[in-house]
Write a protein that holds these residues in place. Structure first.
Motif, short mmCIF file in Angstrom:
data_model
loop_
_atom_site.label_atom_id
_atom_site.label_comp_id
_atom_site.label_asym_id
_atom_site.label_seq_id
_atom_site.Cartn_x
_atom_site.Cartn_y
_atom_site.Cartn_z
N PHE A 63 -29.26 -5.82 -33.31
CA PHE A 63 -30.44 -5.04 -32.92
C PHE A 63 -30.00 -3.76 -32.21
O PHE A 63 -29.07 -3.77 -31.42
CB PHE A 63 -31.34 -5.84 -31.97
CG PHE A 63 -31.95 -7.07 -32.58
CD1 PHE A 63 -33.24 -7.04 -33.06
CD2 PHE A 63 -31.22 -8.25 -32.67
CE1 PHE A 63 -33.81 -8.18 -33.62
CE2 PHE A 63 -31.77 -9.38 -33.23
CZ PHE A 63 -33.08 -9.35 -33.71
N SER A 64 -30.73 -2.67 -32.49
CA SER A 64 -30.44 -1.40 -31.83
C SER A 64 -31.74 -0.65 -31.62
O SER A 64 -32.64 -0.67 -32.47
CB SER A 64 -29.48 -0.55 -32.68
OG SER A 64 -29.22 0.69 -32.05
N ARG A 65 -31.87 0.04 -30.47
CA ARG A 65 -33.05 0.85 -30.21
C ARG A 65 -33.13 2.01 -31.18
O ARG A 65 -32.13 2.61 -31.55
CB ARG A 65 -33.00 1.39 -28.77
CG ARG A 65 -33.19 0.37 -27.69
CD ARG A 65 -34.65 0.10 -27.42
NE ARG A 65 -35.32 1.27 -26.87
CZ ARG A 65 -35.41 1.53 -25.56
NH1 ARG A 65 -34.87 0.72 -24.68
NH2 ARG A 65 -36.05 2.60 -25.14
N ALA A 66 -34.36 2.36 -31.60
CA ALA A 66 -34.55 3.48 -32.51
C ALA A 66 -35.85 4.21 -32.23
O ALA A 66 -36.28 5.03 -33.04
CB ALA A 66 -34.53 2.99 -33.96
N ASP A 67 -36.50 3.93 -31.09
CA ASP A 67 -37.74 4.62 -30.78
C ASP A 67 -37.45 6.09 -30.47
O ASP A 67 -36.45 6.43 -29.86
CB ASP A 67 -38.44 3.95 -29.59
CG ASP A 67 -37.48 3.62 -28.46
OD1 ASP A 67 -36.31 3.30 -28.73
OD2 ASP A 67 -37.89 3.69 -27.29
#
Length: 645
Positions: free
Chosen positions: A364-368
């Protein structure tokens, strides 16, 4: 023309206002109250939910038990509502704060359920770059700090009045919140107020868009499935009045939706060519296995409930829980010896990989708030020495280069029709730093003409965007970060590329090299540079390292480390003033204390065992090693600036 001064409110005090007076006051000041609630509410709610919650908070702010209205009593004049307004503001602030400090069950219970909107998503209009930057900064601080900042700069409260209101709203240490708020936003209070008063933060002037139409069709199917599940549970004797039974039904319906491959959202292939929003939402589903329902089902089930056979990893402060709605499919295909699925849920990019003989992997990785650069590539596979990327559909040219060889030209990187790159070397995060591979990409002319940019891998799913801010010029406006593809930018990065190792695994989004000062060295030793490298993370906090770079140094020599500040706003758009010092030995052997400040520094003074004072942005004074020295500077505004450590 300067902005008009905002009227300051009296301190909120006094008895509960009469219901009629409170309602009239609320209606009259409704837009400003909703804006106040919107700015305090947690940004993690998302723009749509914040808009609805802000309206709900204000609409729920009337007194619960107003006093009786006596017959024949003359209502208060319409304009005499300061006490009522202060009481309502305090109530709105307290209710908005409860969304973040909502551990108490009674606070959650009084959260308004209305208004509710079905079939539409509401969001304020998009503002400019300054408004977006302020929104991102507000998202990194607690609710009480946001409230302190907004009360002072939007509502015009004096610090003591704001502290009293925060204390009345349940904040135990309002002075600490006010102190933290002083470090937010532009240092010009008028400018901060104008930004808060912009359309970016106006939940009363909103844009309406439909929710995903295909997803709503799937919801109808899921509703039928949920109804069947309810019928089955009822037949085995579970009571509809049993809260545990109802909770089980809800979770069963969500679980069915989560693992259905047919529910996956797929963007049209040409969506990016006509969209004003260039990020993962316009990535089409690519890869040879996008029709493999079995693979997609396994990926969705692993996300919904990983189990012990799935290895789960996540970037810092990134949740690994299931999504509340059907995610978007970005890729499904076979890469090397692995079957890879990439998914996106509006806030995170998720990679699911299956390799024969090994446990499945879920990352999982942030992409917002990703954009044309930070959503330009995603890591598909990574080994100890090689890496493959999937590129965005708007990437028109792909090359690689070695940051430690700034004079060497970029080399073409072959990419398949589905956007998958050939395997390329990855930066070595341990051992000797002899090279530093980076991607140099160019956007399609449909996005921007001649827009090339640099990305590099630091261990996350999304590569890190590298930028460069040149030395101060002769003009008045401050220099802004730009793409690090110029000759000067490449030379600067050749000195600092190896220092990126220290940020690997920190969830870094972008790193900017800012040459904040140039200095002519004593004894004709040439011109040195003062550099601040700022690493911004996806979750908000940043890290700034300051270095003194003497002339005639070769690549891989990062200069002298002066300061390393973590969780700081140094060298960002919200803190553009910096002062630093370093000891330097001249070719003659004489020891000097060198100091330099950013463009707004007009005077530098040194006290202690070493004493000196001079105008300008740089200073050099003879100083033996070990002598104590305290540094201070004066800005063009008259404010005193201390040295960074």
């Amino acid at each position: 023309m300067p902005a008009p001064q905002r009227e300051r409110h009296p301190r909120p005090a006094g008895p509960v206002p009469a219901l009629g007076q409170a309602e009239a006051t609320l209606v009259e000041h409704y837009p400003r109250l909703v804006r106040l609630a919107y700015l305090i509410l947690p940004p993690r709610l998302g723009r749509h939910r914040r808009v609805l919650a802000a309206h709900g908070v204000v609409q729920n702010a009337l007194p619960a038990r107003p006093g009786p209205i006596k017959k024949g009593r003359v209502p208060a004049p319409r304009g005499d509502r300061a006490p009522a307004l202060g009481w309502i503001v305090r109530r709105v602030v307290g209710a908005a704060l409860s969304y973040e400090h909502g551990a108490a069950r009674w606070r959650r219970a009084v959260r308004p359920a209305l208004p509710t909107v079905w079939g539409l998503r509401l969001s304020p209009r998009i503002g400019g770059a300054d408004e977006l930057a302020l929104e991102q900064q507000l998202a990194t601080v607690p609710a009480e700090v946001r409230a302190a900042f907004v009360l002072q700069h939007l509502e015009g409260y004096a610090p003591d009045a704001a502290a009293e209101l925060l204390e009345a709203a349940g904040i135990p240490e309002p002075e600490a919140a006010l102190s933290a708020a002083e470090r937010l936003g532009p240092q010009d209070g008028t400018q901060a107020g104008l930004l808060l008063d912009s359309v970016e933060f106006d939940p009363c002037t909103v844009q309406a868009r439909p929710t995903d139409l295909l997803r709503r069709r799937h919801w109808r199917r899921w509703g039928l499935t949920a109804a069947l599940l309810v019928a089955v549970m009822l037949t085995v004797g579970q009571s509809a009045k049993d809260p545990a039974s109802r909770d089980l039904t809800d979770r069963a319906a969500v679980a069915v939706a989560m693992v259905d491959p047919a529910s996956l959202v797929r963007a049209p292939a040409a969506a990016w060519q006509s969209s004003s929003r260039i990020d993962f939402t316009v990535w089409p589903a690519r890869g040879s296995l996008t029709g493999d329902r079995a693979l997609l089902g396994r990926a969705l089930r692993a996300w919904a409930r990983p189990g012990p056979a799935v290895r789960v990893s996540a970037a810092p402060r990134t949740g690994t829980g299931p999504t509340s709605a059907a995610p978007q499919l970005l890729y499904a295909g076979r890469v090397d010896d692995a079957d890879v699925v990439l998914l996106y849920d509006g806030e995170r990019v998720v990679r699911y990989a299956e390799t024969a003989g090994q446990p499945a992997e879920l990352a999982f990785s942030r992409a917002d708030n990703a954009d044309v650069t930070t959503a330009a590539a995603v890591v598909l596979t990574r080994t100890e020495s090689r890496i493959r990327f999937l590129f965005a559909p708007w990437v028109a040219e792909t090359t690689t280069r070695d940051l430690l060889a700034p004079d060497s030209p970029a080399r073409p990187l072959p990419v398949a029709d589905d956007g998958v790159s050939d395997a390329v070397p990855r930066p070595g995060l341990t051992g000797p730093c002899s090279n530093w591979p980076a991607l140099q990409l160019r956007s399609s002319e449909r996005i921007a003409e001649k827009h090339a940019f640099l990305l590099t891998d630091l261990g996350g799913l999304s590569p890190v965007h590298l930028t460069y801010t040149p030395p101060p010029g002769s003009g008045a406006p401050a220099r802004q970060p730009r793409e690090a593809t110029s000759a000067a930018a490449l030379v600067s990065w050749s000195h600092t590329a190896c220092t990126l190792r220290s940020t690997a695994g920190d969830g870094v989004r972008a790193v900017n090299n800012w040459v904040f000062a140039e200095q002519q060295l004593p004894e004709g030793a040439g011109q040195a540079e003062w550099l601040c490298s700022r690493a911004d993370t996806w979750n908000g906090p940043g890290r700034a390292t300051v270095r003194f770079q003497p002339p005639a140094t070769t690549p891989r020599e990062p200069g002298t480390l002066v300061a390393d500040a973590r969780d700081t706003s140094y060298c960002s758009r919200f803190n553009q003033h910096i002062l630093a010092a370093a000891h330097w030995s001249a070719p003659s052997g004489t020891q000097y204390l060198l100091a330099a400040g950013s463009r707004a520094v007009t005077r530098i003074a040194v006290t202690g065992q070493v004493r000196a004072d001079g105008s300008g942005t740089t200073l050099a004074v003879k100083a033996a090693a070990g002598q104590s020295a305290q540094l201070s500077g004066v800005l063009s505004t008259g404010r005193t600036l201390g040295a960074v450590h």
